[in-house]
Design a protein around this motif. Sequence first.
Motif, PDB file in Angstrom:
ATOM      1  N   UNK A 270      91.129  -2.882 -48.227  1.00 47.54           N
ATOM      2  CA  UNK A 270      91.760  -2.105 -49.289  1.00 47.54           C
ATOM      3  C   UNK A 270      91.248  -0.677 -49.316  1.00 47.54           C
ATOM      4  N   UNK A 271      89.953  -0.523 -49.073  1.00 44.18           N
ATOM      5  CA  UNK A 271      89.342   0.806 -49.138  1.00 44.18           C
ATOM      6  C   UNK A 271      89.851   1.729 -48.039  1.00 44.18           C
ATOM      7  N   UNK A 272      90.316   1.150 -46.928  1.00 41.16           N
ATOM      8  CA  UNK A 272      90.790   1.957 -45.805  1.00 41.16           C
ATOM      9  C   UNK A 272      92.284   2.209 -45.874  1.00 41.16           C
ATOM     10  N   UNK A 273      93.019   1.266 -46.457  1.00 37.51           N
ATOM     11  CA  UNK A 273      94.467   1.379 -46.472  1.00 37.51           C
ATOM     12  C   UNK A 273      95.042   1.147 -45.088  1.00 37.51           C
ATOM     13  N   UNK A 274      96.315   1.345 -44.964  1.00 35.30           N
ATOM     14  CA  UNK A 274      96.970   1.121 -43.678  1.00 35.30           C
ATOM     15  C   UNK A 274      97.852  -0.113 -43.720  1.00 35.30           C
TER      16      UNK A 274
END
Length: 291
Positions: A270-274
């Motif tokens: 979640x912290x990185x997204x994508x």
Amino acid sequence: MSKAEGAKALQHFTDGFNKANRQLAPQLNPSFEGGALLAIDQAGIKAAHALRPQGNPGFTALAFKDAHFTVPQQKGWPKFFVADAASNRKNAAGQYTRWFLVFSRNAIDEKWRAVYLATFPGNKAPELKTDRNGYAEAVPAGADSGLTVDPGKLSRSYADYLNTGKGSTFASGRDTDGWRARRAKDANRPGVRIMWEDTAANYPPVALRTEDGGALVFFSTVYHQQKTVFAGATITVSGALKGLLEGPPKKTNRMAFTTVSGQTVTVPAKSAGGKVAVLNRIEAKTSVRPL
């Protein structure tokens, strides 16, 4: 689980796989496979048996070497581990492939059975996170996964995407927008109409944390297809499909097909997204039903 136990499970799978494919005996598959892989492989054996009821004594035996075992620390049941080994099977490019097999069991007195299978481009799998003792990290299926999509929701999310094309969860590729485009092209050919619906499968996913904080996830879906040809014509069930036929053959211009598929994907943290990237997909028709 020890390396010796993992090697024993892989050998049990190999022996069962070779026996089932040599005899073309689908009743053998549940002894060494489970879940989505059982549905896929057993259907293939049934289809092959329709063509060769005497079996296939010339079947080239599956063999593995250079096996590695990835074991997560887990509490309770079921438990799973991943075996990856170099096979004597080649891909379309003529390269020998490494098979990544997920083994699972529900109790201490059960045998390990293979429930998912994947191969990866260049035989390179995403790098999994391990601790100082070499244990991998199992990712929970629910809301505490820390992923952009929880593993337990992937089957439904993928099915919904294939049905509608809506959302930005999945990255562009052969098994996402490419798969939808191929189906749309086949949907309304002259004299033939094909309708489809994807649904979530009941087989539990398996997820392992990757070094980047995301996860490598194995999950399955079910694909329902209805084929209708113009009035007065009939759809003939022949060849391998005879082995998957439900009920007696009959003349009809409508036929329903069910396909089970297994997907292996990377899911970002979640912290990185994508977006979720589909790395591998295997499938097999599991039933054919006249309407």
